[in-house]
Scaffold this motif. Structure first.
Motif, PDB file in Angstrom:
ATOM      1  N   ASP A 215       0.799  -1.230   0.000  1.00  0.00           N
ATOM      2  CA  ASP A 215       0.000   0.000   0.000  1.00  0.00           C
ATOM      3  C   ASP A 215       0.835   1.285   0.000  1.00  0.00           C
ATOM      4  O   ASP A 215       0.348   2.339   0.405  1.00  0.00           O
ATOM      5  CB  ASP A 215      -0.936   0.007   1.209  1.00  0.00           C
ATOM      6  N   GLU A 216       2.078   1.213  -0.471  1.00  0.00           N
ATOM      7  CA  GLU A 216       2.950   2.389  -0.395  1.00  0.00           C
ATOM      8  C   GLU A 216       2.974   3.222  -1.669  1.00  0.00           C
ATOM      9  O   GLU A 216       3.644   4.251  -1.704  1.00  0.00           O
ATOM     10  CB  GLU A 216       4.369   1.955  -0.027  1.00  0.00           C
ATOM     11  N   SER A 220      -1.331   4.738  -1.079  1.00  0.00           N
ATOM     12  CA  SER A 220      -0.841   5.640  -0.030  1.00  0.00           C
ATOM     13  C   SER A 220      -1.409   7.046  -0.144  1.00  0.00           C
ATOM     14  O   SER A 220      -1.394   7.801   0.822  1.00  0.00           O
ATOM     15  CB  SER A 220       0.688   5.697  -0.063  1.00  0.00           C
ATOM     16  N   ARG A 277       2.527   7.574  -7.129  1.00  0.00           N
ATOM     17  CA  ARG A 277       2.008   8.264  -5.946  1.00  0.00           C
ATOM     18  C   ARG A 277       1.485   9.653  -6.309  1.00  0.00           C
ATOM     19  O   ARG A 277       0.431  10.080  -5.819  1.00  0.00           O
ATOM     20  CB  ARG A 277       3.097   8.357  -4.873  1.00  0.00           C
TER      21      ARG A 277
END
Length: 292
Positions: A215-216, A220, A277
């Protein structure tokens, strides 16, 4: 009076759709600016699940799935469960011959140990355990059976390649599986809308997809109070992720696929992961600007 009310409802709906389409065009420009200069190939697909508007940047191009192939494998297993050929809680016996070399949890089992099918499914989706995944691919009937299901659902490029007769050339080019950003996003949308194998199967698949250990990256960017259904995939030159984010009153699906990446490192600062991200955060702020 009823005609007037109906006209008002239709007018309001049309205005909302038009506004969403304008916002989507703006988001597409922002995404295009953000991905400019990426050192590799990239495809992005976003769909507003409330209004139906979508955007695509190389969304129909074919990319390696890496571990995203585990979504089609999940569908194959659920089809067997629905037909009564497998049971979600049935006991299985692990054998050393199933081992796929790596750091998988299942691979640490001793030959002859028992494990529930449900637990093998959890390892595949939550931990992305490759030994579990290849076992499940076999239990589902193999890549050819899974590809037949995908074909019946209207998916033309998403396929399992590895250990699948006739797909050796595709395996050499794309690895374990292949997909497009649009099709991988559509797979999650169909599960979300309960359009694959019926309500109970889709509910089970959503629960499986809602507890990703990895989940990074895209996940995230989403607050932990929001339900996210996701699967990522990563090999040296390809980092990809699909997420369906259940924002209250405004859910959306995002798929980012990359290939031929120059940066093949495995650190947090990998170029594709950093970009993932940023893209996820941008799309989140678009759909939930006042949530944070």
């Amino acid at each position: 009076m009823k005609r007037i009310l109906l006209l008002l409802v239709l007018t309001t709906a049309l205005a909302g759709t038009t506004q969403a389409q304008r916002a989507t065009k703006k988001l597409k420009r922002q995404i295009a600016a953000l991905i400019q200069g990426f050192h590799g190939e990239i495809g992005v697909y976003v769909k507003d699940l409330r209004h139906g508007s979508s955007l695509s940047i190389a969304g129909d191009s074919i990319f390696p799935t890496a571990s995203m192939v585990k979504v089609p494998i999940l569908i194959g297993i659920m089809e067997k469960i629905q037909r009564g050929e497998l049971d979600y809680h049935q006991s299985l016996v692990y054998k050393d011959s199933l081992l796929y070399p790596g750091v998988d949890i299942l691979g640490s089992f001793k030959s002859g140990e028992k494990i529930e099918l449900s637990e093998v499914m959890m390892l595949m989706l939550t931990m992305s355990d490759n030994t579990a995944s290849l076992w499940l691919q076999s239990l589902a009937g193999g890549g050819s059976v899974i590809n037949g299901i995908l074909d019946s659902l209207g998916f033309t490029v998403t396929r399992v390649n590895s250990r699948t007769p006739g797909r050796e050339e595709a395996r050499d080019r794309y690895g374990w599986g292949q997909t497009s950003p649009r099709e991988m996003a559509a797979l999650l949308e169909k599960i979300y809308r309960r359009q694959i194998l019926g309500d109970s199967a889709c509910i089970r698949m959503m629960r499986e997809l809602g507890r990703d250990y990895w989940d990074e990256e895209a996940i995230s960017a989403i607050p932990p109070t929001i339900a996210v259904f996701a699967k990522s995939g990563a090999v040296d030159a390809s980092r990809s992720e699909v997420i369906l984010v259940n924002v209250p009153r405004h859910p959306y699906v995002l798929c980012i696929c990359t290939n031929h990446n120059q940066d093949q490192s495995w650190e947090y600062g990998n170029e594709a992961w950093v970009l993932t991200r940023k893209l996820s955060r941008l799309v989140w702020k678009h759909f939930a600007p006042h949530y944070d």
